[in-house]
Scaffold this motif. Sequence first.
Motif, PDB file in Angstrom:
ATOM      1  N   PHE A 123      51.328  49.294  32.887  1.00  0.00           N
ATOM      2  CA  PHE A 123      50.260  48.895  32.203  1.00  0.00           C
ATOM      3  C   PHE A 123      49.659  50.078  33.627  1.00  0.00           C
ATOM      4  O   PHE A 123      48.946  49.845  34.613  1.00  0.00           O
ATOM      5  CB  PHE A 123      49.750  48.194  31.848  1.00  0.00           C
ATOM      6  N   GLU A 124      48.074  49.860  32.981  1.00  0.00           N
ATOM      7  CA  GLU A 124      46.909  49.993  34.017  1.00  0.00           C
ATOM      8  C   GLU A 124      46.208  48.955  34.132  1.00  0.00           C
ATOM      9  O   GLU A 124      45.509  48.108  33.257  1.00  0.00           O
ATOM     10  CB  GLU A 124      45.495  51.019  33.606  1.00  0.00           C
ATOM     11  N   ILE A 125      45.824  48.492  35.473  1.00  0.00           N
ATOM     12  CA  ILE A 125      45.239  47.531  35.573  1.00  0.00           C
ATOM     13  C   ILE A 125      43.834  47.704  35.908  1.00  0.00           C
ATOM     14  O   ILE A 125      43.106  48.365  36.317  1.00  0.00           O
ATOM     15  CB  ILE A 125      45.597  46.640  37.175  1.00  0.00           C
ATOM     16  N   LYS A 126      42.982  46.905  34.640  1.00  0.00           N
ATOM     17  CA  LYS A 126      41.416  47.348  34.686  1.00  0.00           C
ATOM     18  C   LYS A 126      40.099  45.490  35.307  1.00  0.00           C
ATOM     19  O   LYS A 126      39.263  45.137  35.886  1.00  0.00           O
ATOM     20  CB  LYS A 126      41.455  46.987  33.230  1.00  0.00           C
ATOM     21  N   PHE A 127      41.502  45.008  35.441  1.00  0.00           N
ATOM     22  CA  PHE A 127      40.286  42.830  36.004  1.00  0.00           C
ATOM     23  C   PHE A 127      41.656  42.957  36.918  1.00  0.00           C
ATOM     24  O   PHE A 127      42.731  42.459  36.520  1.00  0.00           O
ATOM     25  CB  PHE A 127      40.197  42.447  34.471  1.00  0.00           C
ATOM     26  N   VAL A 128      40.934  41.547  37.326  1.00  0.00           N
ATOM     27  CA  VAL A 128      42.051  40.687  38.486  1.00  0.00           C
ATOM     28  C   VAL A 128      41.365  39.447  38.163  1.00  0.00           C
ATOM     29  O   VAL A 128      39.673  39.265  38.980  1.00  0.00           O
ATOM     30  CB  VAL A 128      42.134  41.632  40.169  1.00  0.00           C
ATOM     31  N   VAL A 129      41.876  38.723  38.492  1.00  0.00           N
ATOM     32  CA  VAL A 129      41.119  36.884  38.815  1.00  0.00           C
ATOM     33  C   VAL A 129      41.792  36.058  39.417  1.00  0.00           C
ATOM     34  O   VAL A 129      43.351  36.423  40.266  1.00  0.00           O
ATOM     35  CB  VAL A 129      41.464  36.496  37.370  1.00  0.00           C
ATOM     36  N   VAL A 130      41.529  35.921  41.141  1.00  0.00           N
ATOM     37  CA  VAL A 130      42.220  34.878  42.422  1.00  0.00           C
ATOM     38  C   VAL A 130      41.929  33.775  42.172  1.00  0.00           C
ATOM     39  O   VAL A 130      40.431  33.265  41.663  1.00  0.00           O
ATOM     40  CB  VAL A 130      41.231  36.025  43.770  1.00  0.00           C
ATOM     41  N   ARG A 131      42.821  32.672  42.671  1.00  0.00           N
ATOM     42  CA  ARG A 131      42.419  31.632  42.399  1.00  0.00           C
ATOM     43  C   ARG A 131      41.260  31.294  43.585  1.00  0.00           C
ATOM     44  O   ARG A 131      41.346  32.188  45.075  1.00  0.00           O
ATOM     45  CB  ARG A 131      43.982  30.640  43.141  1.00  0.00           C
TER      46      ARG A 131
END
Length: 280
Positions: free
Chosen positions: A105-113
């Motif tokens: 899959f292609e990564i479109k968003f990233v959420v970090v703690r």
Amino acid sequence: MATRRKYTSKRKKQTLISPKSFKWILGLFLLLITIVFVYQKKDVVLYYLGFKYKHANLTANQRKLEDARINDIVANHEGKIFGIDVSQYQGTIDWENLEAIEEQFEIKFVVVRATAGSKKVDRNFKKNWKNLSSTVYIQGAYHYYRPDENSTDQATNFIKNVNLRKGHLPPILDIEKMPKGQSMNKLKEGLQNWLTLVEKQYGVKPIIYTGEKYYEDFLRDDFPDYLFWIANYNPWKEKIEDDYLMWQFTEKAQLHGINELVDVNVFNGNVADLKKVCIK
């Protein structure tokens, strides 16, 4: 000449299978079917249990099962986009070479703690946040809520450490644990207090992250005005629900650029839809 006595037969007319015997046979048949099914699916069953109890490296067979499941879910969500979430537990991330193994899959968003509880800051947050800002990914930050700590202090901890701007995802509240020193009603009051304070700061309603059961039992009816990001790793679940903003469907993906296993999420829409959710 003696007269023969006539004896009436005491034998009752019998059926081929009594109702009691039929129940036993049916029960044994169903048990046999269950045993055969569990045996055939033993790898999946054991792997599913592993979601709940282990977060470690996978065996070759488990890796194969997980990759097949990821491929199936990606195929089931044509037109939707995928992203990951990370924390200090993923270690140092090579952001320039970040991509899914075999381009699943292609990564479109990233959420970090960002933060946890009243005082903790994720030890990799500042580094992850800075490096993420120079990538093409839509980025977001979340706070891990500790039920028995003061909600105002937890909101202050997040606000003090996270600078959100236009184009970022709204702030995210992660609630997974049950309270030990208070009632569920008190917990919900604390959650609402955190949400209210954070919304006042950033001018946008936060997103709530939680497990599917937690959502259904405690949050859905009490927080109807909020968008939900739901975690459910059940291997038989195939598609995102209509009322989910995002679905975290695995915590065991393998990516280039990260040495540890990673959570993967599907967003309920395309890139344009996700940008509509972002801070204006």
